[in-house]
Design a protein around this motif. Structure first.
Motif, mmCIF file in Angstrom:
data_model
loop_
_atom_site.group_PDB
_atom_site.id
_atom_site.type_symbol
_atom_site.label_atom_id
_atom_site.label_comp_id
_atom_site.label_asym_id
_atom_site.label_seq_id
_atom_site.Cartn_x
_atom_site.Cartn_y
_atom_site.Cartn_z
ATOM 1 N N UNK A 84 71.710 24.407 65.906
ATOM 2 C CA UNK A 84 72.855 24.171 65.017
ATOM 3 C C UNK A 84 74.092 24.883 65.550
ATOM 4 N N UNK A 85 73.908 26.107 66.038
ATOM 5 C CA UNK A 85 75.039 26.842 66.617
ATOM 6 C C UNK A 85 75.551 26.151 67.886
ATOM 7 N N UNK A 86 74.674 25.455 68.597
ATOM 8 C CA UNK A 86 75.123 24.697 69.776
ATOM 9 C C UNK A 86 76.068 23.575 69.378
ATOM 10 N N UNK A 87 75.861 23.023 68.189
ATOM 11 C CA UNK A 87 76.792 21.999 67.703
ATOM 12 C C UNK A 87 78.164 22.617 67.457
ATOM 13 N N UNK A 88 78.194 23.819 66.876
ATOM 14 C CA UNK A 88 79.475 24.507 66.680
ATOM 15 C C UNK A 88 80.124 24.821 68.028
ATOM 16 N N UNK A 89 79.317 25.194 69.015
ATOM 17 C CA UNK A 89 79.854 25.459 70.353
ATOM 18 C C UNK A 89 80.423 24.192 70.978
ATOM 19 N N UNK A 90 79.744 23.062 70.730
ATOM 20 C CA UNK A 90 80.248 21.782 71.211
ATOM 21 C C UNK A 90 81.635 21.505 70.631
ATOM 22 N N UNK A 91 81.774 21.735 69.315
ATOM 23 C CA UNK A 91 83.072 21.527 68.685
ATOM 24 C C UNK A 91 84.128 22.473 69.206
ATOM 25 N N UNK A 92 83.744 23.735 69.410
ATOM 26 C CA UNK A 92 84.688 24.725 69.930
ATOM 27 C C UNK A 92 85.181 24.347 71.322
ATOM 28 N N UNK A 93 84.240 23.951 72.175
ATOM 29 C CA UNK A 93 84.600 23.574 73.550
ATOM 30 C C UNK A 93 85.487 22.334 73.548
ATOM 31 N N UNK A 94 85.194 21.402 72.668
ATOM 32 C CA UNK A 94 85.988 20.177 72.583
ATOM 33 C C UNK A 94 87.441 20.507 72.237
ATOM 34 N N UNK A 95 87.650 21.373 71.267
ATOM 35 C CA UNK A 95 89.022 21.746 70.905
ATOM 36 C C UNK A 95 89.693 22.532 72.030
#
Length: 476
Positions: free
Chosen positions: A300-311
């Motif tokens: 689940x935290x990897x999904x947040x990291x995905x969003x962070x990297x995208x921004x």
């Protein structure tokens, strides 16, 4: 090598013990050495069920039970099982319901599993059998490693011997979680007490949930430290999950009046985010179904990291100056990722998931919906952004560490040997003393003093007046 091993099992390695195998045994109550006496007991014939246990566990669960659970069970069975006493000579406990068992009580780990069933019957008198007898029921035992043998061998043998009860489908036992390098012990006050935590960290229950799950001793012992607690909060919850959600919500509020912007033409970077998003519900769900909660939370935290990297890669805060439409697409994609986090976070951080849902003004759908790319339609109005997590400063965790250091010091003082200041007297000499308990029937301050009280004492034989220096601590 474990000085604190019990007379039936070593908690450190899980080995079954006989009291006669203990080195320098001592009573936990009196500290004295136990005395061997001949007695009569009733036994559970584990040896007769060894072939069945080998088939059921060693062959039947080698691929789905956790390695630490399977390994301990295999070790027990490979060593050869022996009949185990299920009665004790004690003056407390559940009496053995047999006419020739006077003075015998049930061994706690024979009685306790029966209590699981009777408690269910007490709570659900008309439905209890579906929990324990229905083949469609999935029975799962969540326990600690010191109870593996009871839940995987002894209790199942009891159920098998009866014949009408279902067996546990899985026993996902955890190893031990220590505290600052030492075993948690409530009797020694070496613990993090929940009520104290909630007072010291108001509104931060999810932080403790996160750290305990991320650091869970699923297959080996692990350690909880306050510095790790702080680091996981600041570096993971605040800097990763909280940062992503806050950026997406604040930028939408700033550039699009808090409404989900229109999604324009998707570029490869956007398509890649949606492609990865689609796989998260299945991966997280599968990990949860297999009791790998630590890995599930990390995913689940990897999904947040995905969003962070995208921004970070798209930089909408700079893009808005040259391409408002493209900025809208970027934030649209980011908000879909934020919406997907709501159901995926709920099993682990329920309060934070609820706050995020409120911020997005969003009611999540079912679990698979988290992988869909259009949960928040264009034009959907968000609510005012708010921080999900707050940074924890050094001084806060230093206070918690000092509390434990004070506990350790108090334990050391309590355990320190006390040297008698005087020699013991004989009982005859002690009997010559006149000790009485008196009742204070009147108390008043002594004039022109701050510390003295005049007390009238009724000794039961007469009344006496004494003076005591307690006026500053007691107001009559």
């Amino acid at each position: 090598g474990n000085e604190n091993a019990y007379g039936d099992q070593c908690e450190r390695c899980g080995t079954s013990l006989s009291p006669t195998e203990l080195i320098n045994p001592r009573s936990m109550l009196s500290g004295s050495a136990p005395v061997l006496r001949e007695t009569k007991h009733w036994f559970l014939p584990l040896d007769q069920y060894e072939p069945w246990l080998r088939e059921w566990i060693i062959e039947g669960h080698k691929n789905d039970w956790k390695t630490n659970v399977y390994g301990q069970c295999k070790s027990w069975i490979d060593q050869g099982l022996h009949p185990r006493a299920v009665t004790r000579d004690l003056d407390w406990g559940v009496p053995v319901p047999l006419p020739d068992a006077q003075g015998k009580v049930l061994y706690v780990w024979f009685d306790a599993p029966i209590g699981y069933i009777s408690a269910t019957k007490e709570g659900f008198p008309d439905e209890w059998e579906k929990y324990w007898k229905d083949p469609e029921t999935k029975l799962v035992h969540f326990i600690g490693k010191d109870n593996i043998v009871f839940h995987c061998i002894i209790f199942p043998v009891m159920l098998k011997a009866h014949g009408d009860y279902i067996l546990p489908d899985n026993v996902p036992a955890n190893e031990f979680l220590n505290l600052e390098g030492d075993k948690i012990s409530t009797s020694r006050n070496w613990a993090v007490w929940l009520h104290e935590y909630l007072q010291d960290f108001p509104g931060q229950a999810d932080v403790l949930r996160y750290v305990l799950c991320a650091n869970a001793p699923e297959t080996k012992d692990n350690d909880f430290t306050w510095k790790d607690f702080q680091a996981r909060n600041n570096n993971e919850l605040v800097a990763t999950l909280g940062n992503f959600v806050n950026r997406a919500a604040v930028l939408t509020q700033k550039f699009f009046e808090g409404r989900v912007p229109e999604r324009g033409e998707l570029q490869p970077i956007d398509q890649e985010v949606f492609a990865q998003l689609a796989g998260f519900p299945n991966r997280v769900g599968e990990l949860i179904e297999n009791y790998r909660f630590r890995e599930a939370l990390a995913e689940v935290m990897n999904l947040a990291r995905l969003g962070n990297k995208y921004l970070a890669d798209t930089q909408p805060w700079h893009l808005i100056k040259t391409d408002a439409a493209r900025t809208g697409t970027v934030l649209h994609v980011a908000l879909q990722v934020a919406a997907a986090l709501v159901p995926l976070l709920t099993p682990f951080l329920p309060e934070s998931a609820q706050k995020l849902a409120a911020m997005l003004n969003f009611e999540p759908g079912d679990w698979p919906s988290a992988g869909r790319a259009e949960q928040l339609p264009a034009g959907h109005q968000l609510r005012e952004p708010a921080l999900l997590f707050a940074k924890i400063d050094d001084a806060v965790v230093d206070t918690q560490v000092q509390k434990l250091l004070d506990t350790k010091k108090a334990n050391a003082l309590a355990a320190a040997p006390v040297t008698a200041s005087k020699e013991n007297v004989s009982f005859d000499d002690f009997g010559k003393m006149d000790l009485r308990v008196g009742t204070i029937i009147a108390a008043e301050k002594v004039a022109k003093t701050k510390k003295l009280l005049k007390l009238t004492i009724d000794t039961g034989l007469d009344q006496r007046t004494i003076v005591s220096g307690i006026a500053e601590s007691f107001i009559p």
